[in-house]
Write a protein that holds these residues in place. Structure first.
Motif, short mmCIF file in Angstrom:
data_model
loop_
_atom_site.label_atom_id
_atom_site.label_comp_id
_atom_site.label_asym_id
_atom_site.label_seq_id
_atom_site.Cartn_x
_atom_site.Cartn_y
_atom_site.Cartn_z
N SER A 174 0.83 -1.21 0.00
CA SER A 174 0.00 0.00 0.00
C SER A 174 0.86 1.26 0.00
O SER A 174 0.51 2.27 -0.62
CB SER A 174 -0.93 -0.01 1.21
OG SER A 174 -0.18 -0.09 2.42
N GLU A 175 2.02 1.21 0.69
CA GLU A 175 2.92 2.36 0.71
C GLU A 175 3.47 2.64 -0.68
O GLU A 175 3.58 3.80 -1.11
CB GLU A 175 4.07 2.14 1.69
CG GLU A 175 3.67 2.12 3.15
CD GLU A 175 3.06 0.78 3.57
OE1 GLU A 175 3.10 -0.17 2.73
OE2 GLU A 175 2.56 0.70 4.70
N ASP A 228 0.71 4.25 -2.75
CA ASP A 228 0.50 5.65 -2.36
C ASP A 228 1.61 6.54 -2.92
O ASP A 228 1.35 7.66 -3.38
CB ASP A 228 0.45 5.76 -0.83
CG ASP A 228 -0.80 5.12 -0.26
OD1 ASP A 228 -1.77 4.93 -1.01
OD2 ASP A 228 -0.79 4.79 0.95
N GLN A 229 2.85 6.06 -2.86
CA GLN A 229 3.96 6.85 -3.38
C GLN A 229 3.83 7.03 -4.89
O GLN A 229 4.10 8.10 -5.43
CB GLN A 229 5.29 6.15 -3.05
CG GLN A 229 6.52 6.90 -3.53
CD GLN A 229 6.64 8.27 -2.90
OE1 GLN A 229 6.48 8.43 -1.69
NE2 GLN A 229 6.91 9.28 -3.71
N ARG A 261 1.03 7.10 -6.62
CA ARG A 261 -0.03 8.07 -6.86
C ARG A 261 0.45 9.49 -6.60
O ARG A 261 0.11 10.43 -7.33
CB ARG A 261 -1.24 7.75 -5.97
CG ARG A 261 -2.00 6.51 -6.41
CD ARG A 261 -3.16 6.21 -5.49
NE ARG A 261 -3.97 5.11 -5.99
CZ ARG A 261 -4.97 4.55 -5.32
NH1 ARG A 261 -5.27 5.00 -4.10
NH2 ARG A 261 -5.65 3.56 -5.85
N GLU A 262 1.23 9.66 -5.56
CA GLU A 262 1.76 10.99 -5.26
C GLU A 262 2.71 11.47 -6.36
O GLU A 262 2.69 12.64 -6.75
CB GLU A 262 2.50 10.96 -3.92
CG GLU A 262 3.04 12.31 -3.48
CD GLU A 262 1.93 13.34 -3.28
OE1 GLU A 262 2.20 14.53 -3.49
OE2 GLU A 262 0.80 12.93 -2.91
N ARG A 283 -8.12 12.20 -4.42
CA ARG A 283 -7.01 11.47 -3.79
C ARG A 283 -7.18 9.96 -3.90
O ARG A 283 -6.49 9.20 -3.24
CB ARG A 283 -6.91 11.84 -2.31
CG ARG A 283 -6.64 13.32 -2.08
CD ARG A 283 -5.27 13.71 -2.61
NE ARG A 283 -5.03 15.13 -2.49
CZ ARG A 283 -3.92 15.74 -2.84
NH1 ARG A 283 -2.94 15.02 -3.35
NH2 ARG A 283 -3.79 17.03 -2.73
N ASP A 284 -8.10 9.49 -4.73
CA ASP A 284 -8.36 8.07 -4.84
C ASP A 284 -7.84 7.46 -6.13
O ASP A 284 -8.22 6.36 -6.49
CB ASP A 284 -9.87 7.79 -4.72
CG ASP A 284 -10.39 8.20 -3.36
OD1 ASP A 284 -9.61 8.07 -2.39
OD2 ASP A 284 -11.54 8.63 -3.28
#
Length: 336
Positions: free
Chosen positions: A110-111, A114-115, A117-118, A173-174
């Motif tokens: 998941s990390e 998230d990275q 996506r950022e 943010r999804d």
């Protein structure tokens, strides 16, 4: 090896002539990854495809659908599918390595997601800002041709559009930020949603492979033998396949380009230069051993088909013991 009764001319040159101008434009800086899937070799990077074409005479065949014109198969894009002989040649030469693409992807954490996506979000914002700067520079060049009132209205309109795009880039943010702003916005004018040209549009880059992601961890094989032992590659495994690889290497080293020859009754088409600039001169057929047999009807068929398509048929005989290739060219001739 004369076949006068069948009205053919057979030439037995000592060597196929070597072409000039085959030096690479620049030295290789890294090995090219060949993504192996289902016993086939693919190249997903456009720069790698250009590199092997310009420096190593390997052209392959584009087999990927173009997103902008998906409902046709005349013009295709990446990936580049290589013939088995092309893949073996590149690996044996030390230019490329084989990757087990089918088992190269693990489940990301998941990390990591998230990275990713950022990073996508940041890249998109940077592109929007760069586009806004480019519009501003263009606007400054046309200030002299606009009245003060028109210029003020244009600036207000561009500022609103830029603010709206930047807000949309940071709102979701999804993961939906990959969609173009306005696609799902009911307040967007219909002309913009329907695909009309909009100067506020932006570019979305979709990587062809996951090679830049931490969850892409392929097994790399430096040699063909290692890939065969791992079970992801099989060529060459028969005398005919070994002969094809040897003859292919010999023709490439003489400066020729080779393409698929199935439509012309042979193994390859042999070009004196890049296929985009030249027509092929030969249709090549490989014989596995010096003792391989050809019946007269095959020779007549090769001669007539080759001459009918303005080519000579090239019979390539590989002698594995002597590590030598003999070439015979067949052309149709008149009786008498």
């Amino acid at each position: 090896m004369g076949f006068t009764p069948f009205a053919c001319e057979v030439h037995h040159p000592q060597h196929v002539p070597r072409l000039t101008g085959t030096q690479p434009l620049y030295p290789m800086s890294k090995k090219i990854p060949l993504h192996i899937s289902n016993d086939r070799a693919y190249i997903w990077d456009a720069e790698d495809a250009r590199n092997i074409r310009e420096n190593h005479h390997i052209t392959g065949a584009l087999v990927g659908t173009l997103p902008s014109v998906a409902q046709q198969n005349v013009f295709l894009g990446l990936p580049l599918l290589l013939m088995p002989e092309e893949a073996v040649y590149l690996v044996d030469k030390g230019v490329a390595v084989m990757l087990d693409d089918a088992h190269a992807h693990r489940l990301p954490t998941s990390e990591e997601v998230d990275q990713w996506r950022e990073d996508v979000r940041t890249d998109r914002e940077n592109r929007l800002q760069a586009q806004a700067a480019a519009r501003k520079a263009k606007e400054q060049k046309t200030e002299k041709n606009l009245s003060e009132a028109a210029l003020r209205k244009r600036r207000e309109r561009e500022e609103k559009k830029t603010a709206k795009l930047l807000a949309a880039a940071s709102a979701d943010r999804d993961g939906n930020e990959l969609l173009t702003p306005g696609d799902n916005d009911p307040q967007t004018p219909p002309a913009t949603r329907s695909g009309a040209r909009d100067e506020t549009g932006h570019t979305i880059i979709i990587p062809a492979t996951a090679s830049d992601h931490p969850w892409f961890q392929p097994q790399i094989y430096e040699t063909v033998q290692e890939a065969k032992e791992a079970g992801i590659w099989s060529c060459p495994s028969t005398p005919l396949e070994r002969a094809k690889c040897a003859v292919f290497k010999d023709l490439i080293q003489k400066g020729y380009f080779l393409g698929g020859g199935m439509k012309f009754g042979g193994d390859w088409l042999v070009y004196p230069g890049d296929q985009l600039r030249y027509h092929s001169h030969f249709v090549a057929t490989v014989l596995a051993t010096p003792l391989s047999k050809m019946n007269p009807m095959e020779i007549v068929a090769h001669g007539r088909l080759g001459t009918g398509t303005k080519k000579a048929h090239l019979i390539c005989g590989w002698d594995e013991e002597q590590q030598h290739v003999d070439y015979y060219s067949i052309e149709w001739a008149n009786f008498g």
